[in-house]
Design a protein around this motif. Sequence first.
Motif, PDB file in Angstrom:
ATOM      1  N   CYS A  89     -31.243   8.237  30.539  1.00 32.21           N
ATOM      2  CA  CYS A  89     -30.237   8.008  31.412  1.00 32.21           C
ATOM      3  C   CYS A  89     -29.159   7.299  30.774  1.00 32.21           C
ATOM      4  O   CYS A  89     -28.378   7.229  31.085  1.00 32.21           O
ATOM      5  N   LYS A 129     -37.947  -2.265  31.911  1.00 29.69           N
ATOM      6  CA  LYS A 129     -37.352  -1.908  33.442  1.00 29.69           C
ATOM      7  C   LYS A 129     -35.916  -1.594  32.887  1.00 29.69           C
ATOM      8  O   LYS A 129     -35.392  -2.400  33.141  1.00 29.69           O
ATOM      9  N   CYS A 187     -30.976   2.822  35.777  1.00 31.89           N
ATOM     10  CA  CYS A 187     -31.503   3.577  36.325  1.00 31.89           C
ATOM     11  C   CYS A 187     -33.006   3.522  37.387  1.00 31.89           C
ATOM     12  O   CYS A 187     -33.768   3.943  37.735  1.00 31.89           O
ATOM     13  N   HIS A 207     -32.415   4.829  26.076  1.00 33.67           N
ATOM     14  CA  HIS A 207     -33.457   5.729  27.616  1.00 33.67           C
ATOM     15  C   HIS A 207     -32.528   6.956  27.411  1.00 33.67           C
ATOM     16  O   HIS A 207     -31.212   7.401  27.563  1.00 33.67           O
ATOM     17  N   ARG A 243     -36.206   3.068  36.239  1.00 34.97           N
ATOM     18  CA  ARG A 243     -37.400   3.747  35.619  1.00 34.97           C
ATOM     19  C   ARG A 243     -38.364   2.163  34.453  1.00 34.97           C
ATOM     20  O   ARG A 243     -37.824   1.340  33.585  1.00 34.97           O
ATOM     21  N   THR A 244     -39.630   2.596  34.718  1.00 30.74           N
ATOM     22  CA  THR A 244     -39.974   1.157  33.967  1.00 30.74           C
ATOM     23  C   THR A 244     -41.735   2.067  33.048  1.00 30.74           C
ATOM     24  O   THR A 244     -41.966   2.662  32.659  1.00 30.74           O
TER      25      THR A 244
END
Length: 69
Positions: free
Chosen positions: A20, A37, A41, A18, A43-44
């Motif tokens: 991140c 998810k 971080c 990802h 995020r989904t």
Amino acid sequence: MEASEFQLGDIVQMKKPHPCGGNEWEITRVGVDFKIKCLKCGRTVMLPRWEFEKKTKKKLGHKEEESDG
């Protein structure tokens, strides 16, 4: 990997990280689409089943549920 191997709460590693920097994801929805998810971080992301199967590298384990008590 075949999608039937996966269940809610499983932790998977994707082929690409990802943005991140995390590459471990928790499965939060299973069906025609998969919702995952990011564990770093939060995020989904929703992916169609065929894309999830293509992008998944391996299954790492299962998230343990915390019990109230």
